[in-house]
Design a protein around this motif. Structure first.
Motif, mmCIF file in Angstrom:
data_model
loop_
_atom_site.group_PDB
_atom_site.id
_atom_site.type_symbol
_atom_site.label_atom_id
_atom_site.label_comp_id
_atom_site.label_asym_id
_atom_site.label_seq_id
_atom_site.Cartn_x
_atom_site.Cartn_y
_atom_site.Cartn_z
ATOM 1 N N GLY A 91 -2.509 14.751 6.285
ATOM 2 C CA GLY A 91 -1.666 13.584 6.075
ATOM 3 C C GLY A 91 -0.273 13.743 6.673
ATOM 4 N N SER A 92 0.219 14.969 6.727
ATOM 5 C CA SER A 92 1.560 15.171 7.277
ATOM 6 C C SER A 92 1.570 14.774 8.751
ATOM 7 C CB SER A 92 1.978 16.637 7.128
ATOM 8 O OG SER A 92 1.896 17.016 5.771
ATOM 9 N N MET A 93 0.531 15.208 9.438
ATOM 10 C CA MET A 93 0.368 14.850 10.849
ATOM 11 C C MET A 93 0.182 13.334 10.992
ATOM 12 S SD MET A 93 0.057 17.143 13.299
ATOM 13 C CE MET A 93 -1.153 18.450 13.246
ATOM 14 N N ALA A 94 -0.539 12.756 10.063
ATOM 15 C CA ALA A 94 -0.803 11.319 10.111
ATOM 16 C C ALA A 94 0.499 10.526 9.898
ATOM 17 C CB ALA A 94 -1.844 10.940 9.055
ATOM 18 N N ASN A 95 1.328 10.971 8.946
ATOM 19 C CA ASN A 95 2.607 10.290 8.723
ATOM 20 C C ASN A 95 3.482 10.355 9.973
ATOM 21 O OD1 ASN A 95 2.638 9.116 6.130
ATOM 22 N ND2 ASN A 95 3.074 11.073 5.128
ATOM 23 N N LEU A 96 3.537 11.519 10.586
ATOM 24 C CA LEU A 96 4.347 11.669 11.800
ATOM 25 C C LEU A 96 3.833 10.745 12.905
ATOM 26 C CD1 LEU A 96 6.499 13.040 13.547
ATOM 27 C CD2 LEU A 96 4.966 14.991 13.837
ATOM 28 N N ALA A 133 9.808 9.865 -1.622
ATOM 29 C CA ALA A 133 8.680 9.832 -0.675
ATOM 30 C C ALA A 133 8.222 11.268 -0.448
ATOM 31 C CB ALA A 133 9.119 9.207 0.644
ATOM 32 N N HIS A 134 6.976 11.429 -0.075
ATOM 33 C CA HIS A 134 6.442 12.780 0.151
ATOM 34 C C HIS A 134 7.291 13.514 1.199
ATOM 35 C CE1 HIS A 134 3.568 15.875 1.577
ATOM 36 N NE2 HIS A 134 3.228 15.876 0.301
ATOM 37 N N TYR A 135 7.441 14.823 1.032
ATOM 38 C CA TYR A 135 8.351 15.532 1.935
ATOM 39 C C TYR A 135 7.904 15.476 3.383
ATOM 40 C CZ TYR A 135 5.374 19.766 1.919
ATOM 41 O OH TYR A 135 4.350 20.662 2.075
ATOM 42 N N ALA A 193 6.210 2.916 1.950
ATOM 43 C CA ALA A 193 5.781 2.810 0.548
ATOM 44 C C ALA A 193 4.954 4.035 0.182
ATOM 45 C CB ALA A 193 4.929 1.559 0.350
ATOM 46 N N ASN A 194 5.080 4.423 -1.057
ATOM 47 C CA ASN A 194 4.383 5.564 -1.618
ATOM 48 C C ASN A 194 3.163 5.018 -2.372
ATOM 49 O OD1 ASN A 194 4.783 8.297 -1.792
ATOM 50 N ND2 ASN A 194 6.409 8.177 -3.317
ATOM 51 N N ALA A 195 1.976 5.309 -1.905
ATOM 52 C CA ALA A 195 0.807 4.714 -2.580
ATOM 53 C C ALA A 195 -0.321 5.736 -2.627
ATOM 54 C CB ALA A 195 0.360 3.446 -1.824
ATOM 55 N N ALA A 206 -1.840 8.719 1.354
ATOM 56 C CA ALA A 206 -2.568 9.988 1.490
ATOM 57 C C ALA A 206 -3.536 10.177 0.318
ATOM 58 C CB ALA A 206 -1.592 11.158 1.586
ATOM 59 N N HIS A 207 -2.998 10.052 -0.870
ATOM 60 C CA HIS A 207 -3.862 10.193 -2.052
ATOM 61 C C HIS A 207 -4.467 8.836 -2.445
ATOM 62 C CE1 HIS A 207 -5.086 12.137 -5.903
ATOM 63 N NE2 HIS A 207 -5.014 10.898 -6.333
ATOM 64 N N GLY A 208 -3.604 7.834 -2.544
ATOM 65 C CA GLY A 208 -3.986 6.621 -3.264
ATOM 66 C C GLY A 208 -4.741 5.572 -2.485
ATOM 67 N N THR A 258 -8.815 12.011 3.384
ATOM 68 C CA THR A 258 -10.118 12.029 2.713
ATOM 69 C C THR A 258 -10.336 13.360 2.008
ATOM 70 O OG1 THR A 258 -11.667 12.923 4.344
ATOM 71 C CG2 THR A 258 -10.927 10.667 4.683
ATOM 72 N N HIS A 259 -9.492 14.358 2.320
ATOM 73 C CA HIS A 259 -9.651 15.648 1.636
ATOM 74 C C HIS A 259 -8.938 15.667 0.283
ATOM 75 C CE1 HIS A 259 -5.932 16.616 4.132
ATOM 76 N NE2 HIS A 259 -5.525 16.810 2.900
ATOM 77 N N LYS A 260 -8.488 14.502 -0.164
ATOM 78 C CA LYS A 260 -7.986 14.413 -1.532
ATOM 79 C C LYS A 260 -9.058 13.741 -2.398
ATOM 80 C CE LYS A 260 -3.186 15.074 -0.540
ATOM 81 N NZ LYS A 260 -1.863 14.531 -0.275
ATOM 82 N N MET A 261 -9.167 12.431 -2.307
ATOM 83 C CA MET A 261 -10.071 11.740 -3.245
ATOM 84 C C MET A 261 -11.459 11.415 -2.694
ATOM 85 S SD MET A 261 -9.192 11.554 -6.276
ATOM 86 C CE MET A 261 -10.131 10.202 -7.018
HETATM 87 C C1 PLP Z 1 -0.735 14.973 0.065
HETATM 88 C C2 PLP Z 1 0.229 13.955 0.508
HETATM 89 C C3 PLP Z 1 0.757 13.986 1.806
HETATM 90 C C4 PLP Z 1 0.495 15.116 2.765
HETATM 91 O O1 PLP Z 1 -0.812 15.179 3.183
HETATM 92 P P1 PLP Z 1 -1.427 16.571 3.727
HETATM 93 O O2 PLP Z 1 -2.818 16.200 4.045
HETATM 94 O O3 PLP Z 1 -1.294 17.541 2.604
HETATM 95 O O4 PLP Z 1 -0.631 16.981 4.912
HETATM 96 C C5 PLP Z 1 1.588 12.965 2.196
HETATM 97 N N1 PLP Z 1 1.907 11.969 1.336
HETATM 98 C C6 PLP Z 1 1.431 11.918 0.086
HETATM 99 C C7 PLP Z 1 1.812 10.773 -0.799
HETATM 100 C C8 PLP Z 1 0.575 12.904 -0.383
HETATM 101 O O5 PLP Z 1 0.101 12.839 -1.638
#
Ligand code: PLP
Length: 489
Positions: free
Chosen positions: A166-171, A202-204, A255-257, A287-289, A315-318
């Motif tokens: 997700g970090s790569m995806a956000n970037l 927001a996520h770091y 937005a944080n979701a 990422a999660h939600g 997808t490696h979260k939920m």
């Molecule tokens: C886990 C998470 C990320 C980061 O995703 P990674 O796959 O760990 O790099 C970013 N944003 C939110 C809200 C997250 O919960």
């Protein structure tokens, strides 16, 4: 000194395919045993040894030097490795937001680890590349965006790409946002006035992306959050005015979701209306939600997400896939193409091709066949089963909240939305240090694995109910375990 040529670079006892077959079968037997033990709930979730002692128990340096990780030695070694692992399948594992992989999804890892098809160019893995396209389209359809089943690029269609996390995806999403507002930035660097609006919780990885892109961390124009750290919609207008008055150009609104700490969703639709009103790039960190979209009982948390310009979704979260697999999704796929304005002539030459090369759209060059894991997780039992899983875990957090509310010695400060719940144990003093010490005590005892987090300056115990084997009874057990842990401090 003359070296004997037979010893240079030649393995005296190379593993044969027969050996591979035998060893792999035995490893799979061990894994099955591990799974049976873990899911039964016996034993510990985690037993941590200091790393030097572990390195020696696992003979790491010796094995690297002299080899021999095969046959019976390898089997013993794997047993020891498993013993010293975090037992994610144990129903008392309720720590971080990482999937307990669907058992079928692990097969994808085994296949990839054996055949290795880095499929960012189609010809390096046609099956895996096709699967990526299909699972990305599945995700787009859950959002309600139009996909492009025939791989053509109709202008208004949505698109997306899988990334290593997700970090790569956000970037990637923020790079696309920058390309949209400042197409010359790729060549000439950032204009000085760009800023990003979002909450400071927001996520770091969002903050990192802003800094990595060279905007500087100060380029975050913060929007206020309430005492549950949820973004206050009305404050968007104040923050926007402030940014404009300071001569800034808003590159994106984030937005944080949902939020990593609490599992609470920012008001997805309202932020979308605001972005439409002011014509701003809307990025949803799902990422999660975003997985709430997979279930009819939870998808309302993401209502309005189709207003976004970009959404990320792990997808490696939920979604029960092993690390890593994330998606960055765009309402208009042309933005995906403009995020990286770079050419690598050996890769991006015009060619007659039967498939799609995705390399032009990612930070990564070589890429794993990420989509295959999600595909196996979905295809083993069908998407309805995934829907039940997501809906069921969200519901369990609700039930746990109700259970805790009946206990006098626990404090909860919100109704959960996702499958994450934070709470405090009151006899342990509500000081941050005391709650943290209690969490560490619980983990050290090894029976349960939970985490802790700060919300609005206060530290809480935190559970992520992501394990399909966890039931309300296990959570009753957690309540007892917290009390016992405290009494032993
Ligand atoms: C886990 C998470 C990320 C980061 O995703 P990674 O796959 O760990 O790099 C970013 N944003 C939110 C809200 C997250 O919960």
């Amino acid at each position: 000194m003359k070296r004997k040529s037979t010893h240079i670079g030649i393995n005296q006892n190379p593993m044969t395919i027969d050996d591979y077959q035998t060893l792999t079968k035995k490893v799979v037997d061990l894994l099955a045993l591990y799974l049976r033990q873990s899911t039964s709930g016996d034993g510990v979730t985690l037993h941590q040894e200091p790393y030097l002692s572990l390195a020696s128990q696992l003979s790491l340096t010796e094995l690297i030097r002299s080899g021999g990780l095969n046959g019976d030695r390898a089997i013993e070694w794997v047993s020891s490795y498993l013993e010293h692992s975090q037992h994610m399948h144990h129903p008392h594992y309720m720590g971080h937001q990482v999937a307990i992989p669907h058992l079928s999804a692990g097969i994808a890892d085994l296949i990839h680890g054996t055949i290795n098809n880095p499929m960012a160019i189609y010809e390096m893995g046609p099956s895996a590349a096709t699967i990526e396209h299909v699972v990305v389209n599945w995700m787009l359809s859950k959002i309600g965006w139009h996909d492009a089943p025939d791989l053509a690029m109709p202008p208004a269609s949505a698109g997306g790409i899988l990334t290593h996390g997700g970090s790569m995806a956000n970037l990637t999403a923020l790079l696309a946002a920058r390309a949209a507002i400042s197409p010359e930035a790729w060549q000439s660097g950032n204009p000085a006035d760009l800023c990003v609006m979002g909450s400071d919780v927001a996520h770091y990885s969002i903050m990192r992306a802003i800094s990595i892109m060279g905007l500087g961390a100060k380029a975050l124009q913060t929007v206020k959050t309430d005492d549950r750290e949820v973004l206050v919609v009305d404050d968007l207008y104040r923050a926007y005015r402030l940014a404009i008055d300071r001569g800034k150009t808003v590159m994106a609104v984030v937005a944080n979701a949902c939020a990593t700490s609490t599992g609470l969703y920012d008001p997805v639709a309202e932020i979308g209306y605001f972005c439409r009103e002011y014509d701003l790039w809307y990025h949803i960190d799902g990422a999660h939600g975003a997985s709430a979209l997979a279930s009819s009982s939870t998808r309302h948390y993401m209502q309005g997400c189709e207003l976004a310009d970009s959404i990320i979704w792990d997808t490696h979260k939920m979604l029960q896939t092993s690390t890593l697999c994330a998606a960055v999704l765009f309402r208009d796929r042309r933005h995906m193409a403009s995020a990286f304005d770079q050419k690598g002539s050996y890769l991006f030459h015009d060619k007659e091709q039967v498939g799609i090369d995705t390399m032009a759209y990612t930070i990564e060059c070589t890429k794993s066949g990420l989509g295959t894991k999600l595909f196996w997780a979905l295809a083993a039992d069908g998407e309805e089963a995934m829907s039940d899983f997501v809906g069921g875990r969200y519901q369990l957090a609700h039930d746990f909240q109700e259970l805790l509310a009946q206990q006098d010695d626990f404090e909860i400060f919100y109704k959960p939305e996702a499958n994450i719940l934070c709470f405090r144990y009151l006899p342990a003093s509500t000081s941050n240090a005391a709650q943290l010490a209690l969490r560490n005590k619980i983990v050290q005892r090894g029976k349960y694995y939970i985490t802790s987090t700060e919300v609005a300056g206060r530290r809480y115990l935190r559970t992520v109910l992501i394990n399909p084997h966890t039931t309300l009874d296990h959570l009753r057990g957690l309540i007892d375990e917290i009390r016992t842990s405290f009494s032993e401090m």
